[in-house]
Each structure stands twice: as structure tokens, then as C-alpha cells.
Motif scaffolding. Structure first.
Motif, mmCIF file in Angstrom:
data_model
loop_
_atom_site.group_PDB
_atom_site.id
_atom_site.type_symbol
_atom_site.label_atom_id
_atom_site.label_comp_id
_atom_site.label_asym_id
_atom_site.label_seq_id
_atom_site.Cartn_x
_atom_site.Cartn_y
_atom_site.Cartn_z
ATOM 1 N N ASP A 1 0.576 -1.234 -0.110
ATOM 2 C CA ASP A 1 0.283 0.227 0.510
ATOM 3 C C ASP A 1 0.804 1.169 0.055
ATOM 4 O O ASP A 1 0.221 2.661 0.187
ATOM 5 N N THR A 2 1.746 1.267 -0.492
ATOM 6 C CA THR A 2 3.139 2.198 -0.645
ATOM 7 C C THR A 2 3.549 2.312 -1.629
ATOM 8 O O THR A 2 3.633 3.094 -2.600
ATOM 9 N N LEU A 3 3.892 1.138 -2.679
ATOM 10 C CA LEU A 3 4.838 0.766 -3.723
ATOM 11 C C LEU A 3 3.617 0.286 -4.725
ATOM 12 O O LEU A 3 3.937 0.682 -5.842
ATOM 13 N N TRP A 4 3.197 -0.496 -3.951
ATOM 14 C CA TRP A 4 1.756 -1.767 -4.973
ATOM 15 C C TRP A 4 0.634 -1.910 -3.789
ATOM 16 O O TRP A 4 0.719 -1.352 -2.769
ATOM 17 N N GLU A 5 -0.583 -1.554 -4.164
ATOM 18 C CA GLU A 5 -1.714 -1.908 -3.782
ATOM 19 C C GLU A 5 -2.078 -3.243 -2.896
ATOM 20 O O GLU A 5 -0.890 -4.286 -3.611
ATOM 21 N N ASN A 6 -2.426 -3.568 -2.175
ATOM 22 C CA ASN A 6 -2.013 -4.703 -1.045
ATOM 23 C C ASN A 6 -3.665 -4.065 -0.194
ATOM 24 O O ASN A 6 -4.802 -5.995 -1.296
ATOM 25 N N ASN A 7 -4.188 -3.853 0.230
ATOM 26 C CA ASN A 7 -5.598 -3.749 1.597
ATOM 27 C C ASN A 7 -6.632 -3.845 0.225
ATOM 28 O O ASN A 7 -7.582 -4.829 0.911
ATOM 29 N N VAL A 8 -6.588 -3.544 -0.724
ATOM 30 C CA VAL A 8 -8.204 -3.304 -1.399
ATOM 31 C C VAL A 8 -8.424 -4.525 -2.017
ATOM 32 O O VAL A 8 -9.487 -4.991 -1.396
ATOM 33 N N VAL A 9 -7.376 -5.707 -1.888
ATOM 34 C CA VAL A 9 -7.945 -7.018 -2.204
ATOM 35 C C VAL A 9 -8.293 -7.664 -1.138
ATOM 36 O O VAL A 9 -9.069 -8.475 -1.619
ATOM 37 N N PHE A 10 -8.000 -7.436 -0.038
ATOM 38 C CA PHE A 10 -7.694 -8.367 0.877
ATOM 39 C C PHE A 10 -9.344 -8.124 1.835
ATOM 40 O O PHE A 10 -10.256 -8.328 1.967
ATOM 41 N N GLU A 11 -9.780 -6.138 1.531
ATOM 42 C CA GLU A 11 -10.312 -5.336 1.238
ATOM 43 C C GLU A 11 -12.014 -6.551 0.706
ATOM 44 O O GLU A 11 -13.305 -6.541 1.111
ATOM 45 N N GLN A 12 -11.478 -6.413 -0.084
ATOM 46 C CA GLN A 12 -13.114 -6.725 -1.506
ATOM 47 C C GLN A 12 -13.728 -8.732 -0.724
ATOM 48 O O GLN A 12 -14.320 -8.889 -0.825
ATOM 49 N N VAL A 13 -12.385 -8.775 -0.637
ATOM 50 C CA VAL A 13 -12.611 -10.394 0.118
ATOM 51 C C VAL A 13 -13.200 -10.214 1.183
ATOM 52 O O VAL A 13 -14.014 -11.421 1.929
ATOM 53 N N VAL A 14 -13.604 -9.970 2.231
ATOM 54 C CA VAL A 14 -13.774 -8.995 3.641
ATOM 55 C C VAL A 14 -15.450 -8.772 2.936
ATOM 56 O O VAL A 14 -16.039 -9.393 3.736
ATOM 57 N N GLN A 15 -15.556 -8.360 1.923
ATOM 58 C CA GLN A 15 -17.098 -7.275 1.712
ATOM 59 C C GLN A 15 -17.982 -8.675 1.955
ATOM 60 O O GLN A 15 -18.677 -8.766 1.930
#
Length: 230
Positions: free
Chosen positions: A14-28
């Protein structure tokens, strides 16, 4: 005025590449699949956050621990062990994590290339060593860094050890990241400077307050803005 001849220490996820957006979609997707009869998504998310907080403290970070948290959340809400079918469904919901391809933040490659010509660049990321190394390899960015460090946790002691191992002068070192909890505040407690680049998708458990009066914390809106200061 640009700072010259500095040591720039970069966070990865989440600084050099996106990461948590993937986890967040799984959570939803997981919360929607639960379809709890009495609790809304906000209430369910609070339970999951508590479980993730406990599991992270006990087992670390990464997709394996995340899946463990999903299973634990299901069993807590169902008040029974998960069935084989439910475990399989959770794996299906989390398929995006398995198939995940590194998506670089815009401008990262060009910015690192220019910064590397003027400064010493290091990479400091926390999480499962194998998983983090896989993302680093996939990013194609490793050649920009003099050294790469994968740690279990980031606290003030982590930065102090890094400074000792790398013979860094804290007043010339800058930790650059999106997480107040792991990047900004512990680096400052270790005597380093910090650059805070917020990411709208930062994990809730990485949130913390950043002292707005701290003159040794630089806040930027976009990664390429580093070139205006270094």
C-alpha cells in the motif's frame, strides 16, 4: 528545497503497490456470504477486526493468517466448527488473494529510479517472509534497493536495529509509508524522519494518529511528490 544524500526507507504494501484493497474485497464478500440474521455489516466487521487483531499479534500477517481469521469469525458467529463445505467456500471467496498480481502505485517505478540516483534506498516490509518475497519479486522493484528487510513487526525497536545494522544516522533517515501505526510513529520514536503518504485502502488496524505539529513528518498526497523533496 530538496534534502540531499539521505537514506530513504520504503514500506511495500500500500506504499509501492496496492495490497489491502484485495483483502477488503474478500472481507466484503465474506460478510455478504455470512448473511447474519441479526447483525449488520458494521457489527460483523467489528467482530472480525477483533479476531484479526488477536491473530495478528499471535501469528503475524499475511493471507494465511487472514484466512484463519475468517474461519475463526465464522465459527464464533455459528457457535460451532466450520464444515468442510464452509471452509471450501471461504477459500473460494479468498481466491482473489491466491490469484493476486502486484499492481504498482502510479509513478513508483520512475520515482524510485530517480531517487536511487541521489539517495540510498532500503526496503522494509512486515509479514510472512515467503509471501512478501513473492510480491517483491513480482514487483520487479528489488534492484532499486541497497538492501531488503522482511520483519515480523514494525515497532521502534525494529527501526533502531535497522539503523545499527546498516550504520544509519537517524537524522538523515526517512521512513516512507502509508501506515501511521507501523511506518510513521515507530520510526519517529526511533529518532528517524518520516514521510506519510496516505492510502485510502489502508487496513483499519494500521490506523493511528500522526502528530500534525511534528515538523519531522512530511505528508504527501502522491508517491511522485517525493521528487519535490528528495
Amino acid at each position: 528545497m530538496r534534502h540531499t544524500d539521505q537514506i530513504l526507507i520504503f514500506d511495500a504494501d500500500d506504499t509501492l503497490w496496492e495490497n489491502n484493497v484485495v483483502f477488503e474485497q474478500v472481507v466484503q464478500d465474506f460478510l455478504g456470504w455470512l448473511d447474519h440474521p441479526t447483525m449488520n455489516r458494521t457489527e460483523l466487521r467489528e467482530i472480525l477486526d477483533d479476531i484479526e487483531r488477536a491473530n495478528s499479534a499471535a501469528h503475524g500477517y499475511g493471507s494465511k493468517v487472514f484466512l484463519r481469521s475468517l474461519h475463526d469469525c465464522l465459527e464464533k458467529l455459528r457457535e460451532r466448527p466450520a464444515t468442510v463445505a464452509e471452509r471450501q467456500q471461504i477459500l473460494e471467496l479468498a481466491k482473489a488473494l491466491i490469484d493476486y498480481e502486484v499492481e504498482l502505485i502510479p509513478g513508483v517505478t520512475e520515482t524510485l529510479a530517480e531517487l536511487g540516483a541521489r539517495h540510498r534506498l532500503l526496503l522494509l516490509t512486515k509479514g510472512d517472509p515467503e509471501e512478501q518475497q513473492r510480491k517483491i519479486d513480482a514487483s520487479g522493484l528489488d534492484h532499486h534497493f541497497r538492501s531488503v528487510h522482511i520483519v515480523a513487526e514494525k515497532h521502534a525497536g525494529t527501526y533502531l536495529r535497522l539503523a545499527e545494522e546498516q550504520a544509519l544516522h537517524p537524522e538523515r533517515a526517512w521512513m516512507i509509508g502509508n501506515s501511521p501505526k507501523s511506518d510513521i510513529n515507530p520510526a519517529r520514536r526511533a529518532g528517524m524522519n518520516a514521510v506519510f503518504i496516505p492510502n485510502a485502502n489502508t487496513w483499519a488496524l494500521e490506523h493511528d494518529e500522526v502528530d500534525p505539529a511534528d515538523e519531522r513528518v512530511l505528508t504527501l498526497a502522491r508517491f511522485p511528490e517525493l521528487l519535490d523533496h528528495f
